[in-house]
Design a protein around this motif. Structure first.
Motif, PDB file in Angstrom:
ATOM      1  N   SER A   2      32.427 -22.125  35.472  1.00 41.13           N
ATOM      2  CA  SER A   2      32.963 -21.342  36.579  1.00 41.13           C
ATOM      3  C   SER A   2      34.118 -20.481  36.066  1.00 41.13           C
ATOM      4  O   SER A   2      34.628 -20.683  34.957  1.00 41.13           O
ATOM      5  N   THR A   3      34.520 -19.538  36.887  1.00 38.64           N
ATOM      6  CA  THR A   3      35.665 -18.692  36.543  1.00 38.64           C
ATOM      7  C   THR A   3      36.894 -19.552  36.290  1.00 38.64           C
ATOM      8  O   THR A   3      37.633 -19.329  35.331  1.00 38.64           O
ATOM      9  N   ARG A   4      37.077 -20.545  37.137  1.00 41.10           N
ATOM     10  CA  ARG A   4      38.234 -21.446  36.996  1.00 41.10           C
ATOM     11  C   ARG A   4      38.206 -22.147  35.639  1.00 41.10           C
ATOM     12  O   ARG A   4      39.221 -22.197  34.933  1.00 41.10           O
ATOM     13  N   GLU A   5      37.058 -22.700  35.285  1.00 40.42           N
ATOM     14  CA  GLU A   5      36.940 -23.400  34.009  1.00 40.42           C
ATOM     15  C   GLU A   5      37.127 -22.446  32.836  1.00 40.42           C
ATOM     16  O   GLU A   5      37.751 -22.809  31.836  1.00 40.42           O
ATOM     17  N   ASP A   6      36.589 -21.232  32.954  1.00 40.73           N
ATOM     18  CA  ASP A   6      36.754 -20.237  31.895  1.00 40.73           C
ATOM     19  C   ASP A   6      38.228 -19.907  31.675  1.00 40.73           C
ATOM     20  O   ASP A   6      38.710 -19.909  30.538  1.00 40.73           O
ATOM     21  N   ILE A   7      38.937 -19.630  32.757  1.00 41.53           N
ATOM     22  CA  ILE A   7      40.362 -19.283  32.651  1.00 41.53           C
ATOM     23  C   ILE A   7      41.160 -20.464  32.116  1.00 41.53           C
ATOM     24  O   ILE A   7      41.987 -20.306  31.206  1.00 41.53           O
ATOM     25  N   LYS A   8      40.929 -21.647  32.640  1.00 40.85           N
ATOM     26  CA  LYS A   8      41.654 -22.838  32.172  1.00 40.85           C
ATOM     27  C   LYS A   8      41.411 -23.073  30.683  1.00 40.85           C
ATOM     28  O   LYS A   8      42.331 -23.397  29.939  1.00 40.85           O
ATOM     29  N   SER A   9      40.182 -22.890  30.248  1.00 41.65           N
ATOM     30  CA  SER A   9      39.832 -23.063  28.841  1.00 41.65           C
ATOM     31  C   SER A   9      40.561 -22.051  27.961  1.00 41.65           C
ATOM     32  O   SER A   9      41.120 -22.399  26.917  1.00 41.65           O
ATOM     33  N   LEU A  10      40.558 -20.786  28.398  1.00 41.04           N
ATOM     34  CA  LEU A  10      41.250 -19.742  27.626  1.00 41.04           C
ATOM     35  C   LEU A  10      42.762 -19.978  27.597  1.00 41.04           C
ATOM     36  O   LEU A  10      43.403 -19.749  26.570  1.00 41.04           O
ATOM     37  N   LEU A  11      43.319 -20.411  28.719  1.00 38.02           N
ATOM     38  CA  LEU A  11      44.754 -20.706  28.758  1.00 38.02           C
ATOM     39  C   LEU A  11      45.104 -21.780  27.738  1.00 38.02           C
ATOM     40  O   LEU A  11      46.080 -21.640  26.984  1.00 38.02           O
ATOM     41  N   ALA A  12      44.325 -22.839  27.700  1.00 35.61           N
ATOM     42  CA  ALA A  12      44.577 -23.928  26.752  1.00 35.61           C
ATOM     43  C   ALA A  12      44.394 -23.444  25.315  1.00 35.61           C
ATOM     44  O   ALA A  12      45.220 -23.743  24.441  1.00 35.61           O
ATOM     45  N   LYS A  13      43.333 -22.703  25.086  1.00 32.69           N
ATOM     46  CA  LYS A  13      43.023 -22.215  23.738  1.00 32.69           C
ATOM     47  C   LYS A  13      44.123 -21.305  23.194  1.00 32.69           C
ATOM     48  O   LYS A  13      44.455 -21.352  22.009  1.00 32.69           O
ATOM     49  N   GLU A  14      44.695 -20.487  24.067  1.00 32.19           N
ATOM     50  CA  GLU A  14      45.711 -19.524  23.640  1.00 32.19           C
ATOM     51  C   GLU A  14      47.142 -20.003  23.899  1.00 32.19           C
ATOM     52  O   GLU A  14      48.088 -19.245  23.717  1.00 32.19           O
TER      53      GLU A  14
END
Length: 69
Positions: A2-14
């Motif tokens: 989902s968009t939420r999971e995508d954003i959360k993943s990118l936030l953690a990654k970066e």
């Protein structure tokens, strides 16, 4: 994902927080963003495309559309 999971993943990654994203969005768009407003948009799946695009740009990504074969 989902968009939420995508954003959360990118936030953690970066190594960004929603607080940092809210501050940058507020400074660059002139519209007031808060941690609560972004979290609600992600939870309720109401994040607009332009907001999603801006967040991904802040994180150093771009959205690429590809045609299905």
């Amino acid at each position: 994902m989902s968009t939420r999971e995508d954003i959360k993943s990118l936030l953690a990654k970066e190594s960004y927080t929603i607080t940092q994203i809210a501050d940058i969005l507020t400074k660059t768009t002139g519209k007031k963003y808060t941690v609560k407003s972004i979290s609600q948009k992600l939870t309720n799946n109401t994040l607009r495309y332009d907001e999603f695009k801006k967040i991904t740009e802040i994180l150093g990504y771009r959205i690429k559309l590809e045609k299905n074969n």
